[in-house]
Write a protein that holds these residues in place. Structure first.
Motif, PDB file in Angstrom:
ATOM      1  N   HIS A  10       0.636  -6.084   2.732  1.00  0.00           N
ATOM      2  CA  HIS A  10       0.951  -7.026   1.654  1.00  0.00           C
ATOM      3  C   HIS A  10       1.393  -6.237   0.427  1.00  0.00           C
ATOM      4  N   HIS A  43       7.832 -12.612  -1.986  1.00  0.00           N
ATOM      5  CA  HIS A  43       7.509 -14.025  -2.177  1.00  0.00           C
ATOM      6  C   HIS A  43       8.623 -14.958  -1.715  1.00  0.00           C
ATOM      7  N   GLU A  85       5.662 -13.579   2.223  1.00  0.00           N
ATOM      8  CA  GLU A  85       4.500 -14.319   1.719  1.00  0.00           C
ATOM      9  C   GLU A  85       4.996 -15.691   1.286  1.00  0.00           C
ATOM     10  N   SER A 111       0.074 -18.369   1.710  1.00  0.00           N
ATOM     11  CA  SER A 111      -0.689 -18.310   0.461  1.00  0.00           C
ATOM     12  C   SER A 111      -0.591 -19.617  -0.302  1.00  0.00           C
ATOM     13  N   HIS A 113      -0.486 -20.484  -4.182  1.00  0.00           N
ATOM     14  CA  HIS A 113      -0.422 -19.965  -5.551  1.00  0.00           C
ATOM     15  C   HIS A 113      -0.458 -21.081  -6.584  1.00  0.00           C
ATOM     16  N   HIS A 162      -4.929 -13.926   0.641  1.00  0.00           N
ATOM     17  CA  HIS A 162      -5.956 -13.865  -0.415  1.00  0.00           C
ATOM     18  C   HIS A 162      -6.739 -15.176  -0.600  1.00  0.00           C
ATOM     19  N   ASP A 232      -1.302  -5.889  -2.135  1.00  0.00           N
ATOM     20  CA  ASP A 232      -0.565  -6.812  -3.006  1.00  0.00           C
ATOM     21  C   ASP A 232       0.084  -6.049  -4.154  1.00  0.00           C
TER      22      ASP A 232
HETATM   23 ZN   LIG Z   1      -0.001 -14.073  -3.359  1.00  0.00          ZN
END
Ligand SMILES: [Zn+2]
Ligand SMILES: [Zn+2]
Length: 273
Positions: A10, A43, A85, A111, A113, A162, A232
């Motif tokens: 990541h 992303h 991601e 994920s 967010h 996460h 990350d």
């Molecule tokens: Zn993230």
């Protein structure tokens, strides 16, 4: 740490709007940190921080171009894989599935967010910083768990990204953790295990190692073995950040493997004990 097949699954590059790092810089930093395999996970978010919808078709061209340029020229034979991601894929699972039909794609992090559409869709980062009382934080976590339960039922992810994400940003003085949602989190983890999918341990550039202990112990108790490790890192100085501490914790909790991925399928690499 040098003997084992260390992987960072990541990290971000300038193909993410919140990073200016080149892939070459990240690869170099990884090599210096003793990482043997990397998966670049830029992303693709379906919402921005304000809750506005973003395109539901992923534009792969920039990510593919930089990955192709470097994949066969990594120093020291470092293995470089292509991932993504996906942020808030629950908004449109069919669109996510369609965009993930990319032959070069090895790995997908799912994920969350942003808050749900019902809660306004703002970024969790933004919402957490706007909290004025503990109940606001509790509401963010409650909404987050609703979405996690939805996400685990969709197809477009290999590991849940996460899962402690809101805890990164909620005011620490509220003393919030995921314990009030423990049974629901256990169901989410069971659903992941049943599908042969997993979670990641995300060190958040070294900031969140300790916050993982209870969550990882729960996952392990439920038979969770599919696990990736990621820093990350949005810049080279955080590549593989806090990996020695993370690996020590994983060993202590009884994890035996770290996973890497080929075409959305996990391969198990032995953890040093
Ligand atoms: Zn993230
Ligand atoms: Zn990330």
């Amino acid at each position: 740490m040098t003997a084992m097949y260390l992987s960072d699954y990541h990290f971000h590059t300038r193909c993410s709007s919140d990073s200016t790092a080149t892939l070459a810089q990240q690869v170099q930093a990884a090599r210096e940190a003793g990482v043997r395999e990397l998966c670049v996970t830029d992303h693709w978010n379906l919402l921005d921080q304000q809750g506005n919808r973003l395109p539901t078709v992923c534009d792969w061209a920039p990510s593919l171009a930089q990955w192709r340029e470097l994949r066969d020229r990594c120093p020291g034979g470092l293995e470089l894989r292509l991932g993504v991601e996906v942020g808030n894929g629950v908004l449109d699972p069919a669109a996510v599935d369609a965009s993930l039909e990319l032959p070069e794609l090895d790995f997908v992090i799912g994920s969350l967010h942003s808050q749900s559409a019902a809660a306004g869709g703002r970024g969790i980062f933004t919402a957490a910083h706007a909290c004025t009382k503990k109940e606001d934080g509790t509401a963010i976590l409650d909404d987050y768990m609703d979405m996690l339960e939805e996400l685990v039922q969709t197809r477009g992810w290999d590991v849940l990204g996460h899962v402690i994400y809101p805890l990164r940003y909620l005011p620490p003085e509220y003393g919030l953790d995921l314990r009030p949602w423990w049974d629901r989190l256990a169901e989410v983890f069971r659903a992941a295990v049943d599908q042969g999918k997993g979670i990641e341990m995300n060190t958040s550039a070294g900031a969140t190692v300790d916050q993982w202990r209870e969550v990882l112990a729960l996952y392990r108790d439920l038979g969770g073995e599919v696990l990736t490790l990621g820093s990350d890192a949005h810049s080279p100085q955080f590549m593989a950040a806090a990996f020695p501490q993370a690996l020590a914790l994983l060993g202590e909790l009884g994890f035996r493997w770290l996973c890497v991925y080929r075409r959305r399928t996990p391969l198990f690499c032995k953890l040093d004990s």
